[in-house]
Every structure is written in structure tokens, then in C-alpha cells.
Design a protein around this motif. Structure first.
Motif, PDB file in Angstrom:
ATOM      1  N   MET A  18      15.605   5.094   5.382  1.00  0.00           N
ATOM      2  CA  MET A  18      15.365   5.045   3.933  1.00  0.00           C
ATOM      3  C   MET A  18      14.714   3.716   3.559  1.00  0.00           C
ATOM      4  O   MET A  18      13.711   3.668   2.854  1.00  0.00           O
ATOM      5  CB  MET A  18      16.695   5.224   3.191  1.00  0.00           C
ATOM      6  N   ALA A  19      15.311   2.624   4.120  1.00  0.00           N
ATOM      7  CA  ALA A  19      14.781   1.286   3.813  1.00  0.00           C
ATOM      8  C   ALA A  19      13.345   1.163   4.299  1.00  0.00           C
ATOM      9  O   ALA A  19      12.487   0.646   3.602  1.00  0.00           O
ATOM     10  CB  ALA A  19      15.653   0.222   4.468  1.00  0.00           C
ATOM     11  N   ASP A  20      13.094   1.676   5.519  1.00  0.00           N
ATOM     12  CA  ASP A  20      11.745   1.582   6.079  1.00  0.00           C
ATOM     13  C   ASP A  20      10.738   2.385   5.259  1.00  0.00           C
ATOM     14  O   ASP A  20       9.587   2.008   5.133  1.00  0.00           O
ATOM     15  CB  ASP A  20      11.749   2.087   7.528  1.00  0.00           C
ATOM     16  N   ASN A  21      11.199   3.497   4.704  1.00  0.00           N
ATOM     17  CA  ASN A  21      10.313   4.304   3.859  1.00  0.00           C
ATOM     18  C   ASN A  21       9.825   3.505   2.677  1.00  0.00           C
ATOM     19  O   ASN A  21       8.654   3.577   2.314  1.00  0.00           O
ATOM     20  CB  ASN A  21      11.062   5.546   3.329  1.00  0.00           C
ATOM     21  N   LEU A  22      10.723   2.753   2.061  1.00  0.00           N
ATOM     22  CA  LEU A  22      10.350   1.976   0.886  1.00  0.00           C
ATOM     23  C   LEU A  22       9.339   0.896   1.267  1.00  0.00           C
ATOM     24  O   LEU A  22       8.349   0.686   0.557  1.00  0.00           O
ATOM     25  CB  LEU A  22      11.593   1.346   0.231  1.00  0.00           C
ATOM     26  N   VAL A  23       9.569   0.238   2.391  1.00  0.00           N
ATOM     27  CA  VAL A  23       8.624  -0.802   2.836  1.00  0.00           C
ATOM     28  C   VAL A  23       7.233  -0.204   3.038  1.00  0.00           C
ATOM     29  O   VAL A  23       6.233  -0.760   2.577  1.00  0.00           O
ATOM     30  CB  VAL A  23       9.151  -1.488   4.136  1.00  0.00           C
ATOM     31  N   GLY A  24       7.187   0.951   3.697  1.00  0.00           N
ATOM     32  CA  GLY A  24       5.901   1.627   3.922  1.00  0.00           C
ATOM     33  C   GLY A  24       5.249   2.054   2.616  1.00  0.00           C
ATOM     34  O   GLY A  24       4.032   1.915   2.428  1.00  0.00           O
ATOM     35  N   GLU A  25       6.085   2.540   1.725  1.00  0.00           N
ATOM     36  CA  GLU A  25       5.607   3.000   0.420  1.00  0.00           C
ATOM     37  C   GLU A  25       5.012   1.826  -0.373  1.00  0.00           C
ATOM     38  O   GLU A  25       3.962   1.949  -1.012  1.00  0.00           O
ATOM     39  CB  GLU A  25       6.822   3.552  -0.336  1.00  0.00           C
ATOM     40  N   LEU A  26       5.680   0.692  -0.306  1.00  0.00           N
ATOM     41  CA  LEU A  26       5.205  -0.497  -1.034  1.00  0.00           C
ATOM     42  C   LEU A  26       3.885  -1.005  -0.454  1.00  0.00           C
ATOM     43  O   LEU A  26       3.002  -1.446  -1.187  1.00  0.00           O
ATOM     44  CB  LEU A  26       6.261  -1.603  -1.009  1.00  0.00           C
ATOM     45  N   LYS A  27       3.756  -0.922   0.852  1.00  0.00           N
ATOM     46  CA  LYS A  27       2.493  -1.351   1.480  1.00  0.00           C
ATOM     47  C   LYS A  27       1.339  -0.480   0.971  1.00  0.00           C
ATOM     48  O   LYS A  27       0.267  -0.963   0.654  1.00  0.00           O
ATOM     49  CB  LYS A  27       2.594  -1.262   3.007  1.00  0.00           C
ATOM     50  N   LYS A  28       1.614   0.818   0.908  1.00  0.00           N
ATOM     51  CA  LYS A  28       0.574   1.742   0.397  1.00  0.00           C
ATOM     52  C   LYS A  28       0.263   1.445  -1.063  1.00  0.00           C
ATOM     53  O   LYS A  28      -0.899   1.476  -1.485  1.00  0.00           O
ATOM     54  CB  LYS A  28       1.050   3.200   0.542  1.00  0.00           C
ATOM     55  N   LEU A  29       1.302   1.155  -1.828  1.00  0.00           N
ATOM     56  CA  LEU A  29       1.105   0.862  -3.252  1.00  0.00           C
ATOM     57  C   LEU A  29       0.254  -0.406  -3.431  1.00  0.00           C
ATOM     58  O   LEU A  29      -0.646  -0.452  -4.274  1.00  0.00           O
ATOM     59  CB  LEU A  29       2.467   0.680  -3.942  1.00  0.00           C
ATOM     60  N   ILE A  30       0.505  -1.409  -2.603  1.00  0.00           N
ATOM     61  CA  ILE A  30      -0.281  -2.663  -2.674  1.00  0.00           C
ATOM     62  C   ILE A  30      -1.754  -2.357  -2.365  1.00  0.00           C
ATOM     63  O   ILE A  30      -2.658  -2.766  -3.084  1.00  0.00           O
ATOM     64  CB  ILE A  30       0.284  -3.719  -1.684  1.00  0.00           C
ATOM     65  N   ILE A  31      -1.976  -1.607  -1.296  1.00  0.00           N
ATOM     66  CA  ILE A  31      -3.350  -1.289  -0.873  1.00  0.00           C
ATOM     67  C   ILE A  31      -4.081  -0.469  -1.931  1.00  0.00           C
ATOM     68  O   ILE A  31      -5.228  -0.769  -2.285  1.00  0.00           O
ATOM     69  CB  ILE A  31      -3.326  -0.551   0.494  1.00  0.00           C
ATOM     70  N   GLU A  32      -3.386   0.542  -2.466  1.00  0.00           N
ATOM     71  CA  GLU A  32      -4.033   1.421  -3.466  1.00  0.00           C
ATOM     72  C   GLU A  32      -4.269   0.689  -4.785  1.00  0.00           C
ATOM     73  O   GLU A  32      -5.342   0.783  -5.380  1.00  0.00           O
ATOM     74  CB  GLU A  32      -3.172   2.663  -3.710  1.00  0.00           C
ATOM     75  N   THR A  33      -3.281  -0.061  -5.238  1.00  0.00           N
ATOM     76  CA  THR A  33      -3.392  -0.752  -6.529  1.00  0.00           C
ATOM     77  C   THR A  33      -4.506  -1.791  -6.492  1.00  0.00           C
ATOM     78  O   THR A  33      -5.271  -1.931  -7.452  1.00  0.00           O
ATOM     79  CB  THR A  33      -2.053  -1.441  -6.885  1.00  0.00           C
ATOM     80  N   LEU A  34      -4.587  -2.505  -5.391  1.00  0.00           N
ATOM     81  CA  LEU A  34      -5.551  -3.610  -5.324  1.00  0.00           C
ATOM     82  C   LEU A  34      -6.850  -3.201  -4.612  1.00  0.00           C
ATOM     83  O   LEU A  34      -7.721  -4.037  -4.387  1.00  0.00           O
ATOM     84  CB  LEU A  34      -4.916  -4.818  -4.627  1.00  0.00           C
ATOM     85  N   LYS A  35      -6.939  -1.928  -4.278  1.00  0.00           N
ATOM     86  CA  LYS A  35      -8.147  -1.383  -3.625  1.00  0.00           C
ATOM     87  C   LYS A  35      -8.555  -2.213  -2.408  1.00  0.00           C
ATOM     88  O   LYS A  35      -9.706  -2.625  -2.260  1.00  0.00           O
ATOM     89  CB  LYS A  35      -9.295  -1.281  -4.636  1.00  0.00           C
ATOM     90  N   LEU A  36      -7.570  -2.457  -1.544  1.00  0.00           N
ATOM     91  CA  LEU A  36      -7.819  -3.238  -0.323  1.00  0.00           C
ATOM     92  C   LEU A  36      -8.337  -2.285   0.756  1.00  0.00           C
ATOM     93  O   LEU A  36      -7.600  -1.872   1.658  1.00  0.00           O
ATOM     94  CB  LEU A  36      -6.534  -3.944   0.138  1.00  0.00           C
ATOM     95  N   GLU A  37      -9.598  -1.896   0.617  1.00  0.00           N
ATOM     96  CA  GLU A  37     -10.129  -0.814   1.433  1.00  0.00           C
ATOM     97  C   GLU A  37     -10.142  -1.085   2.939  1.00  0.00           C
ATOM     98  O   GLU A  37     -10.062  -0.172   3.746  1.00  0.00           O
ATOM     99  CB  GLU A  37     -11.544  -0.462   0.952  1.00  0.00           C
ATOM    100  N   GLU A  38     -10.224  -2.357   3.317  1.00  0.00           N
ATOM    101  CA  GLU A  38     -10.329  -2.645   4.750  1.00  0.00           C
ATOM    102  C   GLU A  38      -8.977  -2.911   5.400  1.00  0.00           C
ATOM    103  O   GLU A  38      -8.903  -3.308   6.561  1.00  0.00           O
ATOM    104  CB  GLU A  38     -11.264  -3.854   4.951  1.00  0.00           C
ATOM    105  N   ILE A  39      -7.909  -2.732   4.645  1.00  0.00           N
ATOM    106  CA  ILE A  39      -6.578  -3.023   5.180  1.00  0.00           C
ATOM    107  C   ILE A  39      -5.767  -1.738   5.245  1.00  0.00           C
ATOM    108  O   ILE A  39      -5.810  -0.915   4.329  1.00  0.00           O
ATOM    109  CB  ILE A  39      -5.879  -4.084   4.289  1.00  0.00           C
ATOM    110  N   SER A  40      -5.026  -1.561   6.380  1.00  0.00           N
ATOM    111  CA  SER A  40      -4.144  -0.396   6.491  1.00  0.00           C
ATOM    112  C   SER A  40      -2.701  -0.901   6.417  1.00  0.00           C
ATOM    113  O   SER A  40      -2.452  -2.101   6.626  1.00  0.00           O
ATOM    114  CB  SER A  40      -4.402   0.331   7.818  1.00  0.00           C
TER     115      SER A  40
END
Lengths: 145, 88
Positions: free
Chosen positions: B1-23
Motif C-alpha cells: 500500500m505504502a509503495d503504491n502511494l510512492v509510485g502514484e506520487l512520482k507519476k503525479l509529479i511527472i504529469e503535473t510538471l510535464k517532465l516528459e524525459e523522466i520516468s
């Protein structure tokens, strides 16, 4: 989106050795436009300070399209978007008055800090209320032709 | 569950800030998000605050709280977990 409009005349000290306005002066012209707009709503820097805030510029963009020359009358058009985050983004258009030619466009972003340097991530309610008349005015249809 | 949130937050950072070259894999759980870490700036923080409030209902009022919360994805995840519980 409505733009507020103010006029200036290009001065001798603003042109370079090629006889055109030096690019850096456009940023000062943006400031003229911003102060004219904000002054109408008691939102000048001293008004922010009285409320306990400062609003430094953190980003400036300027696109130069045509040169301005000495003695030309210039229109500075200024607007600011309703904020979606705790920042104010101003938009500028610089036009030659005699033929309405667009000379430059620009954008500046200001963030909000408390007087002790804390950056605000959410626009406080007191400032939101103070900004409301400005946005109400700018959301009216553009009266400038 | 905890790991899901970390992964979810990483995706949110990338999508919100349009960090296209970062996974998401490029962002370390404990790596710095601002300055010499991921290189985010103060305007990025403002964008993230809006996205986090929308998705999780958490409020980060200023840089005093932000400096602590945005230290890494792990500290951000901890803040979201704690404040979602408070809000529930």
C-alpha cells in the motif's frame, strides 16, 4: 480577457546606437503598465507590504516583433489572469500608437512572500478579497478596440 | 500500500510538471526533489500544491511546511498519509 492601457513616448535615453529601443527597456515598460493597472485597485507594492506581503517577480518573458523608435507614442496593454496557483501572471502587449502595430508581447510571474521571507503556496483570503475587484474588472469584455 | 502511494506520487509529479524525459523509476524515493536533486523550483512547488490538494485533499500552506514535505517522495508520501487520516 480585458487589457488595461497606458501610454508612453519613447525617450532619447531609451534608444541604442542603431536608433531603436534597447531590448531591456521593454521590461521597464511592462512595469509602467503593471503599476498603472495595480494603482487603480490600490494594489501597489506598498499596499502589499501593508498587508504583510511582498510579490517578487520570478519569471520574465519577452518576444520582440518590431522595433520602436525615438519619439514614437507607445501603448502598453496589461492584463493578469485569474490565478490557478499562488502566483500572479501578467500579460503585456506593446503597440505603436499611430498604426496599432504590435511591437512586442510579454509575460511576468510574481509569487507571494511574507515579510519574513516565507513563500505562500496558497493565496490568503485577505489578499484574495483585495484582488477580487481587479479580476472582476479584467473579466469584463475588452473595451479596447 | 505504502509503495503504491510512492509510485502514484512520482507519476503525479511527472504529469503535473510535464517532465516528459523522466520516468517514475528515475526518481529516487529518498532523493531530493528541489535544487540539485530532481531540479524542481518554487513555481513547480506551487503547481504540485494545487495537484496534491485536488487529488488527496492535503494542504501545504507555505514554504516552511513545503521544505519539510517536499524533501523527497518518501517525505511527501508520509505527509499525504498523515494528513489524509486527519482529514478522514
Amino acid at each position: 480577457m480585458r487589457y488595461d492601457e497606458t501610454e508612453i513616448k519613447v525617450r532619447f535615453n531609451e534608444v541604442d546606437s542603431w536608433g531603436i529601443v534597447w531590448h531591456g527597456h521593454y521590461i521597464a515598460w511592462f512595469e509602467v503598465g503593471r503599476m498603472a493597472l495595480l494603482g487603480r485597485f490600490n494594489l501597489l507594492p506598498q499596499d502589499f507590504t501593508q498587508m504583510g506581503y511582498v510579490a517578487p517577480v520570478v519569471e520574465v518573458k519577452c518576444f520582440f516583433k518590431e522595433p520602436a523608435r525615438m519619439d514614437e507614442e507607445i501603448l502598453i496593454r496589461t492584463s493578469v489572469l485569474q490565478p490557478t496557483k499562488a502566483a500572479l501572471t501578467f500579460h503585456f502587449q506593446i503597440l505603436r500608437k499611430k498604426d496599432g502595430k504590435l511591437l512586442a508581447t510579454g509575460e511576468e510571474t510574481q509569487v507571494l512572500l511574507t515579510l519574513d521571507g516565507r513563500m505562500l503556496y496558497i493565496i490568503p483570503q485577505d489578499l484574495r478579497e483585495k484582488l477580487k475587484p481587479l479580476f472582476d474588472y479584467l473579466e469584463e469584455p475588452d473595451s479596447v478596440a | 500500500m505504502a509503495d503504491n502511494l510512492v509510485g502514484e506520487l512520482k507519476k503525479l509529479i511527472i504529469e503535473t510538471l510535464k517532465l516528459e524525459e523522466i520516468s517514475p523509476e528515475d526518481i529516487e524515493d529518498d532523493g531530493r526533489l528541489f535544487g540539485d536533486g530532481l531540479g524542481l523550483d518554487s513555481i513547480d512547488a506551487l503547481e504540485l500544491v494545487v495537484a496534491l490538494e485536488k487529488k488527496y485533499g492535503v494542504v501545504i500552506p507555505d514554504s516552511e511546511v513545503g521544505e519539510r514535505v517536499f524533501r523527497s517522495v518518501n517525505t511527501l508520501a508520509q505527509f499525504v498519509r498523515e494528513n489524509q487520516i486527519k482529514n478522514a
